[in-house]
Design an enzyme around this catalytic site. Structure first.
Site, mmCIF file in Angstrom:
data_model
loop_
_atom_site.group_PDB
_atom_site.id
_atom_site.type_symbol
_atom_site.label_atom_id
_atom_site.label_comp_id
_atom_site.label_asym_id
_atom_site.label_seq_id
_atom_site.Cartn_x
_atom_site.Cartn_y
_atom_site.Cartn_z
ATOM 1 N N ASP A 1 -1.479 -2.280 -4.172
ATOM 2 C CA ASP A 1 -2.882 -2.267 -3.731
ATOM 3 C C ASP A 1 -3.489 -0.903 -4.036
ATOM 4 O OD1 ASP A 1 -2.677 -4.814 -2.672
ATOM 5 O OD2 ASP A 1 -2.688 -4.181 -0.569
ATOM 6 N N GLN B 1 -10.600 -0.870 -8.757
ATOM 7 C CA GLN B 1 -11.799 -1.090 -7.937
ATOM 8 C C GLN B 1 -13.047 -0.839 -8.783
ATOM 9 O OE1 GLN B 1 -10.238 2.024 -5.611
ATOM 10 N NE2 GLN B 1 -9.830 0.772 -3.810
ATOM 11 N N GLU C 1 -17.314 -5.886 5.090
ATOM 12 C CA GLU C 1 -17.735 -6.590 3.878
ATOM 13 C C GLU C 1 -18.874 -7.565 4.142
ATOM 14 O OE1 GLU C 1 -13.423 -6.422 1.675
ATOM 15 O OE2 GLU C 1 -13.974 -8.188 2.829
ATOM 16 N N ARG D 1 -12.623 -5.996 6.567
ATOM 17 C CA ARG D 1 -13.176 -7.359 6.396
ATOM 18 C C ARG D 1 -14.501 -7.492 7.133
ATOM 19 N NH1 ARG D 1 -9.245 -6.626 3.785
ATOM 20 N NH2 ARG D 1 -10.928 -5.988 2.448
ATOM 21 N N LYS E 1 0.881 -1.180 0.000
ATOM 22 C CA LYS E 1 0.000 0.000 0.000
ATOM 23 C C LYS E 1 0.909 1.217 0.000
ATOM 24 C CE LYS E 1 -4.139 -1.828 2.150
ATOM 25 N NZ LYS E 1 -3.776 -3.220 1.839
ATOM 26 N N VAL F 1 -10.898 -5.777 -8.271
ATOM 27 C CA VAL F 1 -11.658 -6.033 -7.038
ATOM 28 C C VAL F 1 -12.903 -5.155 -7.050
ATOM 29 C CG1 VAL F 1 -9.558 -6.599 -5.725
ATOM 30 C CG2 VAL F 1 -10.447 -4.247 -5.677
ATOM 31 N N LYS F 2 -13.822 -5.425 -6.109
ATOM 32 C CA LYS F 2 -15.032 -4.589 -6.060
ATOM 33 C C LYS F 2 -14.728 -3.247 -5.414
ATOM 34 C CE LYS F 2 -18.247 -8.422 -6.362
ATOM 35 N NZ LYS F 2 -19.326 -9.231 -5.749
ATOM 36 N N GLY F 3 -13.851 -3.215 -4.407
ATOM 37 C CA GLY F 3 -13.528 -1.954 -3.720
ATOM 38 C C GLY F 3 -13.980 -2.009 -2.283
ATOM 39 N N ALA F 4 -13.056 -1.708 -1.359
ATOM 40 C CA ALA F 4 -13.332 -1.904 0.067
ATOM 41 C C ALA F 4 -13.431 -0.595 0.852
ATOM 42 C CB ALA F 4 -12.235 -2.778 0.675
ATOM 43 N N ARG G 1 -5.198 -6.683 -10.971
ATOM 44 C CA ARG G 1 -6.143 -7.335 -10.042
ATOM 45 C C ARG G 1 -7.412 -6.490 -10.017
ATOM 46 N NH1 ARG G 1 -4.408 -6.562 -4.233
ATOM 47 N NH2 ARG G 1 -2.792 -8.087 -4.699
HETATM 48 P P1 FDA Z 1 -18.823 -9.906 -2.235
HETATM 49 O O1 FDA Z 1 -18.583 -8.838 -1.227
HETATM 50 O O2 FDA Z 1 -20.056 -9.831 -3.057
HETATM 51 O O3 FDA Z 1 -18.730 -11.303 -1.501
HETATM 52 C C1 FDA Z 1 -19.038 -12.512 -2.158
HETATM 53 C C2 FDA Z 1 -18.974 -13.640 -1.147
HETATM 54 O O4 FDA Z 1 -17.638 -13.775 -0.679
HETATM 55 C C3 FDA Z 1 -19.775 -13.374 0.128
HETATM 56 O O5 FDA Z 1 -21.107 -13.761 -0.042
HETATM 57 C C4 FDA Z 1 -19.021 -14.211 1.133
HETATM 58 O O6 FDA Z 1 -19.344 -15.568 0.979
HETATM 59 C C5 FDA Z 1 -17.589 -14.037 0.704
HETATM 60 N N1 FDA Z 1 -16.963 -12.892 1.380
HETATM 61 C C6 FDA Z 1 -16.642 -11.691 0.846
HETATM 62 N N2 FDA Z 1 -16.038 -10.898 1.763
HETATM 63 C C7 FDA Z 1 -15.992 -11.622 2.898
HETATM 64 C C8 FDA Z 1 -15.481 -11.360 4.201
HETATM 65 N N3 FDA Z 1 -14.892 -10.215 4.525
HETATM 66 N N4 FDA Z 1 -15.593 -12.334 5.130
HETATM 67 C C9 FDA Z 1 -16.164 -13.516 4.839
HETATM 68 N N5 FDA Z 1 -16.654 -13.827 3.615
HETATM 69 C C10 FDA Z 1 -16.580 -12.896 2.671
HETATM 70 N N6 FDA Z 1 -10.036 -3.804 -2.074
HETATM 71 C C11 FDA Z 1 -9.514 -2.576 -2.322
HETATM 72 O O7 FDA Z 1 -10.228 -1.581 -2.247
HETATM 73 N N7 FDA Z 1 -8.185 -2.453 -2.663
HETATM 74 C C12 FDA Z 1 -7.366 -3.542 -2.799
HETATM 75 O O8 FDA Z 1 -6.180 -3.383 -3.112
HETATM 76 C C13 FDA Z 1 -7.919 -4.832 -2.553
HETATM 77 N N8 FDA Z 1 -7.154 -5.962 -2.655
HETATM 78 C C14 FDA Z 1 -7.763 -7.200 -2.606
HETATM 79 C C15 FDA Z 1 -7.040 -8.349 -2.897
HETATM 80 C C16 FDA Z 1 -7.677 -9.579 -3.001
HETATM 81 C C17 FDA Z 1 -6.888 -10.800 -3.364
HETATM 82 C C18 FDA Z 1 -9.096 -9.667 -2.749
HETATM 83 C C19 FDA Z 1 -9.809 -10.964 -2.876
HETATM 84 C C20 FDA Z 1 -9.782 -8.541 -2.402
HETATM 85 C C21 FDA Z 1 -9.155 -7.307 -2.306
HETATM 86 N N9 FDA Z 1 -9.863 -6.157 -1.962
HETATM 87 C C22 FDA Z 1 -9.285 -4.922 -2.185
HETATM 88 C C23 FDA Z 1 -11.208 -6.263 -1.315
HETATM 89 C C24 FDA Z 1 -12.339 -6.144 -2.337
HETATM 90 O O9 FDA Z 1 -12.437 -4.827 -2.797
HETATM 91 C C25 FDA Z 1 -13.688 -6.566 -1.716
HETATM 92 O O10 FDA Z 1 -14.002 -5.671 -0.669
HETATM 93 C C26 FDA Z 1 -13.764 -7.975 -1.185
HETATM 94 O O11 FDA Z 1 -13.073 -8.860 -2.007
HETATM 95 C C27 FDA Z 1 -15.204 -8.468 -1.077
HETATM 96 O O12 FDA Z 1 -15.801 -8.505 -2.357
HETATM 97 P P2 FDA Z 1 -16.073 -9.858 -3.179
HETATM 98 O O13 FDA Z 1 -15.638 -9.622 -4.569
HETATM 99 O O14 FDA Z 1 -15.454 -11.006 -2.495
HETATM 100 O O15 FDA Z 1 -17.639 -9.975 -3.283
#
Ligand code: FDA
Length: 309
Positions: A135, A164, A293, A290, A98, A187-190, A185
């Site tokens: 990241d 994101q 999410e 986490r 980061k 991702v959806k965005g956190a 990579r």
């Molecule tokens: P979604 O949120 O729709 O989740 C789908 C399913 O996955 C859920 O129903 C559940 O089963 C499981 N799940 C998801 N999150 C969970 C959790 N926290 N605990 C338990 N189960 C969970 N973001 C960002 O802004 N900058 C970044 O650099 C990164 N880097 C990154 C690296 C990698 C390898 C991953 C997988 C993710 C990131 N992220 C990130 C986070 C990303 O933006 C996102 O917030 C999460 O991946 C959750 O989104 P999903 O795509 O998993 O889908």
């Protein structure tokens, strides 16, 4: 709503102190974080490698406000790469950084400080035959991070980006980065972002993700599908087949501790899988994202506080 409250909390120092001092928090943190020390991270790498899962390691920390801490981040990553070297995993063990932990937000030239301090990490990774992925943090950092990426890719073309899907700008960024040799990579965005820059409804974020995924999978780059969402992973496989992509030309990435059975299942079935493995003492911001999410994680956390001994 809960998500916004939690993400706001991730930046409140008082709450941070209260949560990190609560012993019961530890048990929940352990689900998402490999441990506080380099040895803990290397143990996780060994276990994941045995299951055929590649790794990207994150030394936890973000938002540093002085140069001394930024220097410590650089040194921690150099020590991490030293620790990985004897395992000789090559590109199967890379690192994620980061830029805010390297001083990106320092007043007066933070961007340049971050670039100066991350460069030796990227050079050390290249010397070991592996890569660094930048990241992506909150939307105000995107221009700086993509500019740093462009700079680093001149000599280290394998340096990876994160996009994101929630941000309105990302389809354009995905088009620009869907080029030969580019590791992206998706991702959806956190992060908590305003409507002016980001989709607010989950359905809109999911749809934007699939549009960006199509762009990346259709292009000549190396897409890294960062998601635990079964619909996303299934669509990625469909697109790989549609574009006759070899298994080695893309990968699925998931976070340490989230859907580990699915990570193993995909790897055993021949999909390239990489786990994002965070470690270190500064786990608070990562941990709260986490929780945000998934409401079930908050319930689990609160239950563990209520039953603490
Ligand atoms: P979604 O949120 O729709 O989740 C789908 C399913 O996955 C859920 O129903 C559940 O089963 C499981 N799940 C998801 N999150 C969970 C959790 N926290 N605990 C338990 N189960 C969970 N973001 C960002 O802004 N900058 C970044 O650099 C990164 N880097 C990154 C690296 C990698 C390898 C991953 C997988 C993710 C990131 N992220 C990130 C986070 C990303 O933006 C996102 O917030 C999460 O991946 C959750 O989104 P999903 O795509 O998993 O889908």
């Amino acid at each position: 709503m809960l998500q916004k409250v939690l993400l706001g909390a991730s930046r409140r120092p008082g709450l941070r102190a209260a949560v990190t001092r609560t012993p019961a928090t530890r048990r929940v943190v352990d689900r998402f974080v490999a441990g506080e020390h380099l040895d803990d991270a290397l143990r996780a790498v060994g276990e994941l490698s045995a299951d055929g899962i590649a790794v990207t390691l994150d030394h936890l920390g973000e938002d540093v406000t002085d140069r001394a801490r930024a220097l410590r981040t650089r040194d921690a990553y150099l020590a991490l790469l030293d620790g990985l070297a004897p395992l000789a995993l090559g590109p199967a063990a890379e690192v994620s950084v980061k830029l805010s932990a390297f001083g990106q937000a320092l007043p007066d030239g933070g961007h340049d400080v971050a670039l100066e301090l991350v460069r030796p990490v990227v050079e050390a990774a290249t010397a070991m035959g592996t890569t660094v992925t930048l990241d992506m943090e909150d939307s105000r950092t995107v221009d700086s991070t993509l500019a740093a990426l462009a700079e680093l890719r001149k000599e280290h073309p394998g340096t990876g980006a994160v996009l994101q899907a929630m941000l309105h700008r990302t389809e354009d960024d995905a088009k620009a980065l869907a080029v030969t040799g580019s590791r992206v990579r998706l991702v959806k965005g956190a992060y908590d972002e305003p409507a002016s820059v980001a989709h607010q409804r989950k359905a809109d974020v999911d749809a934007a993700y699939l549009r960006c995924l199509e762009l990346l999978m259709a292009g000549p780059g190396y897409p890294m599908v960062g998601s635990h969402d079964p619909a996303v992973v299934a669509r990625a496989h469909e697109l790989a087949a549609q574009h006759s992509r070899a298994a080695a030309s893309w990968e699925v990435q998931m976070l340490y501790g989230i859907r580990p059975d699915e990570q193993r299942r995909l790897a055993a079935a021949g999909t390239r899988v990489r786990a994002y493995v965070p470690y270190g003492a500064d786990w608070y911001g990562y941990f709260v994202r986490r929780l945000a999410e998934r409401p079930a994680n908050v319930a689990f956390f609160l239950r563990s506080l209520a039953t603490r001994r």
